[in-house]
Motif scaffolding. Structure first.
Motif, PDB file in Angstrom:
ATOM      1  N   GLY A 139       0.832  -1.201   0.000  1.00 19.18           N
ATOM      2  CA  GLY A 139       0.000   0.000   0.000  1.00 19.18           C
ATOM      3  C   GLY A 139       0.867   1.251   0.000  1.00 19.18           C
ATOM      4  O   GLY A 139       2.048   1.206   0.315  1.00 19.18           O
ATOM      5  N   CYS A 140       0.235   2.354  -0.400  1.00 19.72           N
ATOM      6  CA  CYS A 140       0.978   3.601  -0.557  1.00 19.72           C
ATOM      7  C   CYS A 140       0.066   4.743  -0.136  1.00 19.72           C
ATOM      8  O   CYS A 140      -1.134   4.711  -0.414  1.00 19.72           O
ATOM      9  CB  CYS A 140       1.393   3.733  -2.023  1.00 19.72           C
ATOM     10  SG  CYS A 140       2.276   5.241  -2.374  1.00 19.72           S
ATOM     11  N   SER A 141       0.648   5.731   0.520  1.00 22.39           N
ATOM     12  CA  SER A 141      -0.209   6.809   1.045  1.00 22.39           C
ATOM     13  C   SER A 141      -0.414   7.938   0.031  1.00 22.39           C
ATOM     14  O   SER A 141      -1.024   8.939   0.354  1.00 22.39           O
ATOM     15  CB  SER A 141       0.402   7.369   2.326  1.00 22.39           C
ATOM     16  OG  SER A 141       1.637   7.967   2.013  1.00 22.39           O
ATOM     17  N   ASN A 142       0.107   7.781  -1.190  1.00 22.59           N
ATOM     18  CA  ASN A 142       0.070   8.916  -2.121  1.00 22.59           C
ATOM     19  C   ASN A 142      -1.142   8.992  -3.053  1.00 22.59           C
ATOM     20  O   ASN A 142      -1.446  10.050  -3.573  1.00 22.59           O
ATOM     21  CB  ASN A 142       1.332   8.925  -2.984  1.00 22.59           C
ATOM     22  CG  ASN A 142       2.541   9.349  -2.186  1.00 22.59           C
ATOM     23  OD1 ASN A 142       2.557  10.414  -1.599  1.00 22.59           O
ATOM     24  ND2 ASN A 142       3.556   8.506  -2.137  1.00 22.59           N
ATOM     25  N   PHE A 143      -1.787   7.872  -3.310  1.00 24.58           N
ATOM     26  CA  PHE A 143      -2.986   7.842  -4.169  1.00 24.58           C
ATOM     27  C   PHE A 143      -2.765   8.504  -5.538  1.00 24.58           C
ATOM     28  O   PHE A 143      -3.521   9.403  -5.920  1.00 24.58           O
ATOM     29  CB  PHE A 143      -4.175   8.576  -3.509  1.00 24.58           C
ATOM     30  CG  PHE A 143      -4.519   8.114  -2.139  1.00 24.58           C
ATOM     31  CD1 PHE A 143      -5.321   7.002  -1.950  1.00 24.58           C
ATOM     32  CD2 PHE A 143      -4.053   8.794  -1.027  1.00 24.58           C
ATOM     33  CE1 PHE A 143      -5.643   6.570  -0.673  1.00 24.58           C
ATOM     34  CE2 PHE A 143      -4.368   8.366   0.246  1.00 24.58           C
ATOM     35  CZ  PHE A 143      -5.162   7.256   0.416  1.00 24.58           C
ATOM     36  N   CYS A 144      -1.727   8.152  -6.267  1.00 25.12           N
ATOM     37  CA  CYS A 144      -1.491   8.792  -7.577  1.00 25.12           C
ATOM     38  C   CYS A 144      -2.476   8.217  -8.602  1.00 25.12           C
ATOM     39  O   CYS A 144      -2.659   6.997  -8.673  1.00 25.12           O
ATOM     40  CB  CYS A 144      -0.079   8.531  -8.059  1.00 25.12           C
ATOM     41  SG  CYS A 144       1.152   9.075  -6.890  1.00 25.12           S
ATOM     42  N   THR A 215      10.628   8.624  -4.386  1.00 20.57           N
ATOM     43  CA  THR A 215       9.521   8.984  -3.493  1.00 20.57           C
ATOM     44  C   THR A 215       8.704  10.134  -4.060  1.00 20.57           C
ATOM     45  O   THR A 215       9.220  10.938  -4.837  1.00 20.57           O
ATOM     46  CB  THR A 215      10.054   9.374  -2.092  1.00 20.57           C
ATOM     47  OG1 THR A 215       8.972   9.811  -1.274  1.00 20.57           O
ATOM     48  CG2 THR A 215      11.090  10.494  -2.164  1.00 20.57           C
ATOM     49  N   LYS A 216       7.440  10.165  -3.673  1.00 19.65           N
ATOM     50  CA  LYS A 216       6.610  11.333  -4.014  1.00 19.65           C
ATOM     51  C   LYS A 216       6.563  12.248  -2.799  1.00 19.65           C
ATOM     52  O   LYS A 216       5.874  13.251  -2.796  1.00 19.65           O
ATOM     53  CB  LYS A 216       5.191  10.871  -4.378  1.00 19.65           C
ATOM     54  CG  LYS A 216       5.121  10.099  -5.693  1.00 19.65           C
ATOM     55  CD  LYS A 216       4.507  10.944  -6.786  1.00 19.65           C
ATOM     56  CE  LYS A 216       4.692  10.391  -8.178  1.00 19.65           C
ATOM     57  NZ  LYS A 216       4.043   9.170  -8.514  1.00 19.65           N
ATOM     58  N   VAL A 217       7.224  11.859  -1.721  1.00 16.34           N
ATOM     59  CA  VAL A 217       7.226  12.559  -0.430  1.00 16.34           C
ATOM     60  C   VAL A 217       5.794  12.678   0.109  1.00 16.34           C
ATOM     61  O   VAL A 217       5.122  13.710  -0.058  1.00 16.34           O
ATOM     62  CB  VAL A 217       7.900  13.958  -0.503  1.00 16.34           C
ATOM     63  CG1 VAL A 217       8.108  14.497   0.924  1.00 16.34           C
ATOM     64  CG2 VAL A 217       9.207  13.891  -1.256  1.00 16.34           C
TER      65      VAL A 217
HETATM   66  S1  SF4 Z   1       3.083   6.150  -8.293  1.00 11.84           S
HETATM   67 FE1  SF4 Z   1       2.192   7.106  -6.496  1.00 11.84          FE
HETATM   68  S2  SF4 Z   1       0.722   5.610  -5.714  1.00 11.84           S
HETATM   69 FE2  SF4 Z   1       2.079   4.556  -7.117  1.00 11.84          FE
HETATM   70  S3  SF4 Z   1       3.657   3.699  -5.803  1.00 11.84           S
HETATM   71 FE3  SF4 Z   1       4.403   5.647  -6.583  1.00 11.84          FE
HETATM   72  S4  SF4 Z   1       3.870   7.103  -5.011  1.00 11.84           S
HETATM   73 FE4  SF4 Z   1       2.625   5.316  -4.625  1.00 11.84          FE
END
Ligand code: SF4
Length: 555
Positions: A139-144, A215-217
């Motif tokens: 899982g990732c907290s950025n929701f891209c 990272t997207k930070v």
């Molecule tokens: S693209 Fe965005 S949602 Fe996907 S892994 Fe990278 S930071 Fe997370």
């Protein structure tokens, strides 16, 4: 008509959800809404019976929901209101799973993870040796929107700190010298008690292993980013419209510029929520190797990004039956891999070997490769470019270069020893290399090598088509424009001339002819000439000389 190929346990069957996703795509492409409704019902029943989704299952379910959203934007209009009902129910199940897993965030320890994999010691060694991606969290907290990895929203689980150290140590023991610490996750999301990614970096600094962080930070992780920059961590920030201003502010505060990636519109290949499921796009996966995640371990094979492979790669789960690990190749080295040749890897005894046939996923890439430059990034060779090396101009250029090729081979084999002192194996290799070059300078041999290559690809496609009727239909849909163009332009040229005659005509584009035959196999129409050609030119891949040759084992 196809000869039986040796199968490797790397060729796994698609999971239930993968099969249903393909069947659903076919139904919507063909406007069979009733069938789509029935398939969606089966998917829902499966999800209800197995509500604890693994990472990949949830990704598949998300893809299925996007397919429905794209093709049934208003289900009531299609007079199949049940689709809407099923869709809502599936959404509820996914939301419930997200809530449950993000409420009970797990830290997975090494023993639990390793036990679940159940691998033999030799497999573990090769897994660590060929690891290219180490995904620290699920899982990732950025929701891209455009997540090519289809990362699950919200962090659900982490590897424990000790598990991470153990895995990294195993990689170093296996002389793996480079690892990416991301995948479908943001490495700055990883935590355990007071620990964060900076503690992992400190550990890595004492090992002979390079790492990279992209990272997207995530929001709230700005101070951690500053800490990492102070440590001179090897990191890059992936820029989107969402984080651009924030990153600029950080740069102004620290009075230093940060390494950035993806800050270009042309790199934004639609994926995730923007995937259209009707086009074929380049891959953004730039590596062959394995991926380690809290949910398992996978072999990664790059693919074009399409409805067939929305991740831009195929993930092949590593199980106790896996008996072949592709050699790890990343970045530029991966671009140099000809995706249409049998893969190089390690066998059960950890010896380097080549497969004698193509993996299904490679055959899919051959079928989808329309030869356009947009599909293949600079440095990667398309099949069209490969076939062009057998044309007259490159052949004459090769001939001109003979002296320097011979000098190069001499340096390679005889710089430390005389020919008479070479082992008989190396003597044979040396002579074989010279002969291969000289043969590829001769018109007749050059043509015969080209025919062997084309026969090899067509036979692989023919074999694949028998086993994968559903995926063939998907590819026919994705390629329908090209197929129409090729049939329009080639049908007259082809008339009743046999393939070998057309493929040796310098005035006819061999790639177009090849595509014509590919489409005959996909459509199972007018394919008798192709099948006859495959039979007349039995071929195999010679890994030592890196060319396709007439297969001596077939009469
Ligand atoms: S693209 Fe965005 S949602 Fe996907 S892994 Fe990278 S930071 Fe997370």
């Amino acid at each position: 008509m196809t000869k039986q190929k040796k199968t490797y346990a790397i060729q796994t069957h698609d999971s239930f959800l993968e099969q249903k996703k393909s069947a659903l795509l076919n139904a919507v492409y063909e406007n069979h809404h009733q069938t789509a409704q029935q398939i969606y019902y089966d998917i829902l029943k499966y999800a209800e019976a197995n509500p604890k989704f693994s990472e990949n299952q949830e990704k598949r379910l998300n893809q299925i929901q996007i397919i429905i959203k794209k093709f049934f934007p208003d289900p009531a209009k299609h007079s199949f209101p049940k689709i809407k009902m099923y869709n809502n129910r599936l959404k509820e199940l996914i939301l419930f799973s997200i809530k449950q897993s993000s409420k009970n965030i797990l830290h997975i320890n090494f023993q639990t993870w390793e036990k679940k994999l159940g691998l033999h010691p030799w497999q573990k060694d090769l897994l660590y040796k060929t690891a290219m991606t180490f995904q620290l969290t699920t899982g990732c907290s950025n929701f891209c929107r455009r997540c090519n990895e289809w990362a699950l929203p919200k962090v659900r689980s982490h590897f424990s700190f000790n598990a991470i150290l153990k895995i990294i140590r195993h990689m170093a023991d296996q002389t793996n010298d480079e690892i990416s610490l991301y995948g479908a996750s943001d490495p700055l999301d990883w935590t355990e008690d007071e620990k964060n990614i900076s503690d992992i970096i400190k550990f890595l600094k004492n090992l002979p292993i390079e790492y990279s962080i992209l990272t997207k930070v995530p929001k709230g992780k700005e101070s951690l980013l500053k800490k990492l920059l102070k440590m001179n961590a090897n990191l890059s920030v992936s820029i989107t419209s969402k984080n651009k201003a924030r990153i600029k502010r950080i740069e102004q505060e620290i009075e230093k510029s940060i390494s950035k990636q993806h800050d270009l519109d042309e790199l934004l290949i639609p994926a995730g929520l923007d995937e259209d499921f009707v086009s074929v796009k380049p891959s953004i996966t730039d590596g062959y190797g394995t991926e380690i995640t809290p949910h398992g371990a996978f072999i990664i094979i790059p693919t074009f990004t399409s409805a067939l492979h929305p991740f831009g790669h195929k993930k092949i789960r590593i199980t106790p039956d896996t008996n072949f690990f592709p050699i790890k190749k990343t970045g530029r080295k991966a671009l140099l891999v000809d995706y249409f040749k049998p893969l190089e890897g390690y066998d059960l005894e950890k010896n380097i070997c080549h497969l004698d046939c193509l993996l299904d996923v490679q055959i899919e890439s051959i079928i989808l490769d329309n030869g356009s430059h947009e599909l293949t990034p600079p440095g990667m060779r398309s099949l069209k470019e490969y076939l062009s090396i057998f044309e007259e101009k490159p052949r004459l250029q090769r001939k001109k270069m003979t002296l320097s090729v011979l000098k190069h081979l001499k340096k390679q084999f005889l710089s430390k020893t005389a020919f008479k002192d070479l082992s008989s194996k190396n003597k044979c290799f040396y002579l074989k290399k010279i002969n291969t070059h000289l043969n590829l300078c001769k018109k007749a041999d050059c043509l015969s090598t080209k025919l062997s290559a084309i026969s090899f690809f067509l036979e692989s496609i023919s074999y694949y088509a028998h086993k994968n009727p559903v995926k063939i239909k998907i590819m026919r849909f994705l390629l329908k424009n090209e197929m129409e163009r090729i049939f329009d332009t080639c049908t007259d040229i082809i008339s009743h001339r046999p393939p070998e005659n057309l493929l040796s005509d310098p005035d006819i584009d061999s790639f177009d002819i090849f595509r014509f035959y590919v489409f005959c196999l996909l459509n199972k129409s007018n394919d008798s000439a192709v099948l006859e050609f495959i039979k007349s030119y039995p071929s195999a891949y010679d890994s030592f000389t890196d060319i396709f040759v007439q297969n001596p084992s077939v009469e």
